[in-house]
Design an enzyme around this catalytic site. Structure first.
Site, PDB file in Angstrom:
ATOM      1  N   HIS A 121       0.873  -1.186   0.000  1.00 25.11           N
ATOM      2  CA  HIS A 121       0.000   0.000   0.000  1.00 25.11           C
ATOM      3  C   HIS A 121       0.908   1.234   0.000  1.00 25.11           C
ATOM      4  O   HIS A 121       2.035   1.175   0.511  1.00 25.11           O
ATOM      5  CB  HIS A 121      -0.819  -0.051   1.298  1.00 25.11           C
ATOM      6  CG  HIS A 121      -1.924   0.945   1.402  1.00 25.11           C
ATOM      7  ND1 HIS A 121      -1.702   2.241   1.784  1.00 25.11           N
ATOM      8  CD2 HIS A 121      -3.266   0.833   1.216  1.00 25.11           C
ATOM      9  CE1 HIS A 121      -2.867   2.886   1.831  1.00 25.11           C
ATOM     10  NE2 HIS A 121      -3.833   2.047   1.479  1.00 25.11           N
ATOM     11  N   ASP A 198       3.135  -4.587   7.946  1.00 22.63           N
ATOM     12  CA  ASP A 198       1.918  -3.802   7.805  1.00 22.63           C
ATOM     13  C   ASP A 198       0.752  -4.784   7.929  1.00 22.63           C
ATOM     14  O   ASP A 198       0.453  -5.527   6.988  1.00 22.63           O
ATOM     15  CB  ASP A 198       1.936  -3.104   6.443  1.00 22.63           C
ATOM     16  CG  ASP A 198       0.597  -2.488   6.082  1.00 22.63           C
ATOM     17  OD1 ASP A 198      -0.378  -2.675   6.839  1.00 22.63           O
ATOM     18  OD2 ASP A 198       0.518  -1.831   5.027  1.00 22.63           O
ATOM     19  N   GLN A 201      -4.481  -5.325   6.834  1.00 24.34           N
ATOM     20  CA  GLN A 201      -5.481  -6.262   6.297  1.00 24.34           C
ATOM     21  C   GLN A 201      -5.496  -7.594   7.031  1.00 24.34           C
ATOM     22  O   GLN A 201      -6.325  -8.449   6.741  1.00 24.34           O
ATOM     23  CB  GLN A 201      -5.246  -6.492   4.798  1.00 24.34           C
ATOM     24  CG  GLN A 201      -5.488  -5.264   3.952  1.00 24.34           C
ATOM     25  CD  GLN A 201      -6.869  -4.656   4.156  1.00 24.34           C
ATOM     26  OE1 GLN A 201      -7.822  -5.331   4.555  1.00 24.34           O
ATOM     27  NE2 GLN A 201      -6.985  -3.368   3.906  1.00 24.34           N
ATOM     28  N   LYS A 224     -10.534  -0.803  10.405  1.00 23.87           N
ATOM     29  CA  LYS A 224     -10.686  -1.956   9.505  1.00 23.87           C
ATOM     30  C   LYS A 224     -11.075  -3.212  10.278  1.00 23.87           C
ATOM     31  O   LYS A 224     -11.252  -4.278   9.700  1.00 23.87           O
ATOM     32  CB  LYS A 224      -9.379  -2.201   8.750  1.00 23.87           C
ATOM     33  CG  LYS A 224      -9.018  -1.082   7.769  1.00 23.87           C
ATOM     34  CD  LYS A 224      -7.807  -1.459   6.974  1.00 23.87           C
ATOM     35  CE  LYS A 224      -7.190  -0.272   6.259  1.00 23.87           C
ATOM     36  NZ  LYS A 224      -7.968   0.182   5.102  1.00 23.87           N
ATOM     37  N   CYS A 363      -4.730   2.537  -3.687  1.00 22.71           N
ATOM     38  CA  CYS A 363      -3.486   3.026  -3.054  1.00 22.71           C
ATOM     39  C   CYS A 363      -2.349   2.025  -3.243  1.00 22.71           C
ATOM     40  O   CYS A 363      -1.558   1.788  -2.312  1.00 22.71           O
ATOM     41  CB  CYS A 363      -3.674   3.311  -1.569  1.00 22.71           C
ATOM     42  SG  CYS A 363      -4.902   4.545  -1.241  1.00 22.71           S
TER      43      CYS A 363
HETATM   44  N1  PLP Z   1      -1.772  -0.891   4.580  1.00 21.31           N
HETATM   45  C1  PLP Z   1      -2.701  -1.622   3.969  1.00 21.31           C
HETATM   46  C2  PLP Z   1      -2.356  -2.994   3.475  1.00 21.31           C
HETATM   47  C3  PLP Z   1      -3.990  -1.101   3.798  1.00 21.31           C
HETATM   48  O1  PLP Z   1      -4.920  -1.824   3.185  1.00 21.31           O
HETATM   49  C4  PLP Z   1      -4.275   0.197   4.278  1.00 21.31           C
HETATM   50  C5  PLP Z   1      -5.600   0.806   4.068  1.00 21.31           C
HETATM   51  O2  PLP Z   1      -6.346   0.417   3.187  1.00 21.31           O
HETATM   52  C6  PLP Z   1      -3.266   0.897   4.933  1.00 21.31           C
HETATM   53  C7  PLP Z   1      -2.026   0.325   5.058  1.00 21.31           C
HETATM   54  C8  PLP Z   1      -3.509   2.262   5.488  1.00 21.31           C
HETATM   55  O3  PLP Z   1      -4.389   2.200   6.548  1.00 21.31           O
HETATM   56  P1  PLP Z   1      -4.926   3.539   7.233  1.00 21.31           P
HETATM   57  O4  PLP Z   1      -5.471   4.371   6.112  1.00 21.31           O
HETATM   58  O5  PLP Z   1      -5.963   3.070   8.175  1.00 21.31           O
HETATM   59  O6  PLP Z   1      -3.773   4.186   7.906  1.00 21.31           O
END
Ligand code: PLP
Length: 405
Positions: A121, A198, A201, A224, A363
């Site tokens: 992401h 990270d 998900q 999430k 993203c």
């Molecule tokens: N990393 C992953 C794999 C994501 O899917 C997302 C959000 O969709 C993020 C990071 C960023 O999360 P946040 O916008 O809650 O900080």
């Protein structure tokens, strides 16, 4: 699992969109919120609101206890060794920025290399690129194979004497692929390289045990995982967090301040400058309770059934269906395109039929480039989704595909 009973905790699921019952399949972007989480927020505003860690009065002590009991809950949820390793942030994005700025700022040097993956992401790419503004750091990228898995042989070959950090996702928000992060971490550790995972998900669907994984850092977002918006977690190993400089300065994160010399608070407060979202943090406790009341393995099993059912029918019934990410080990996320139809048109038309899906690059533009597409349509499932909703989605998809054809 009694899905109807679960659904009754989510009033938003009773909404209609253009006179159709809402079918919410955008859970990867954010999941919906059960009553107990909303009630926690209302209770905080109506009964205990007071700034945390600052007062001797009853409300402040109660608000502090709600926040700190949430920290204890998070520690247990991810099996961190201590509450000092649980830092509250605004979300996964801030958690990763914190590590890139603080760890990267202090310990990465010109000429160092870090390893990311093709399926990251943007929030696990751009913070490292910001670091490149001040340091001459090279980003090396793990490629993916045809079914959307990380190429682990290529990963191993990326290490050299300059490698200083690895940062990869536990599960891809586009492909759904669940990465073998225990193996990825072990390989990095064999080279004495720390790893950030990270987990945005993964946290809603997978059991996380940071000690078993031996993760150095692990980031995730409350919104999430049936929790409130604006709250996230950064887990970090204590010895690393202790060695790292503060990320932001302000109240809460100091021990003493003078114009001559300031000293910083102990963990975890050293990384929690300013008033935290104590109301959201207290509500995160309820979100974890919700997950635990159902059992994360049961949640994953139900979502997997929806994934298998929907994937099979999409491939069998919709001509020119292309699904991106077909790894055997994947979360309930289906990214797809139908023929040459534009993802945006499909998403708009599905919405008119009550189906909420996401469209675009999610993203993850480098991943889109690797897949050779500009964007996809993405349907993603949560515990409250039903087989009937999958049927409604498939019926709508048939109609939309025919209309566009
Ligand atoms: N990393 C992953 C794999 C994501 O899917 C997302 C959000 O969709 C993020 C990071 C960023 O999360 P946040 O916008 O809650 O900080």
């Amino acid at each position: 699992m009694d899905i109807e009973k679960i659904r009754s905790e989510f009033p938003i699921l009773r909404r209609t969109i253009y006179k159709h019952p809402l079918v919410y399949l955008d859970n990867t972007a954010t999941s919906q919120t059960p009553n107990r989480v909303v009630e926690s927020v209302v209770n905080s505003y109506t009964k205990t609101k007071s700034n945390v860690h600052r007062g001797v009065h009853t409300l402040s002590m109660e608000a502090t206890e709600l926040q700190e009991s949430a920290r204890r809950k998070v520690r247990e949820f991810i099996n961190a060794a201590s509450i000092e390793e649980v830092i509250f942030t605004r979300g996964t994005t801030e958690s990763i920025n914190l590590v890139a700025a603080s760890y990267g700022g202090a310990f990465l040097q010109d000429g160092d290399e870090i390893i990311l993956s093709t399926m990251e992401h943007h929030s696990n790419i751009v913070p490292w690129q910001l670091l490149q503004r001040t340091k001459d750091i090279k980003i090396r990228v793990i490629p993916i194979n045809a079914i959307g898995e990380l190429d682990l042989n290529a990963y191993r070959s990326l290490f050299n004497e300059h490698t200083r950090f690895v940062s990869v996702c536990h599960a891809s928000n586009v492909l759904g692929t669940i990465n073998p992060i225990k193996e990825i971490i072990a390989e990095a550790h064999a080279h004495n390289v720390p790893v950030l995972i990270d987990g945005a998900q993964a946290a809603p669907h997978l059991k996380i045990d940071v000690q078993d994984l031996d993760a150095d850092f692990y980031a995730f977002s409350a919104h999430k995982m049936y929790g409130p918006s604006g709250v996230g977690v950064l887990y970090g190993k204590k010895k690393l967090l202790e060695a790292m400089p503060p990320y932001q300065g302000g109240g809460e994160m100091i021990e003493s301040v003078s114009f001559e010399k300031t000293t910083f608070a102990e963990l975890p407060f050293k990384f929690e400058a300013g008033t935290p979202d104590f109301i959201g943090i207290a509500a995160l406790h309820q979100a974890i309770d919700f997950i635990e009341s159902l059992g994360i393995e049961q949640i994953a099993a139900h979502e997997h059934e929806l994934l298998e059912y929907t994937t099979r029918r999409m491939l069998e019934e919709i001509p020119d269906m292309r699904i991106f990410g077909t790894a055997p080990d994947k979360c309930a996320i289906i990214s797809f395109l139908v023929g040459n139809e534009h993802h945006y048109d499909m998403g708009m038309l599905l919405d008119k039929l009550g189906i909420a899906v996401r469209t675009g690059h999610h993203c993850a533009q480098p991943l889109m480039n690797a897949l050779g597409v500009e964007g996809t349509v993405r349907a993603s499932f949560a515990v409250y989704n039903t087989i009937e909703e999958c049927d409604m989605f498939l019926t709508a998809l048939h109609r939309v595909a025919e209309m566009l054809r």
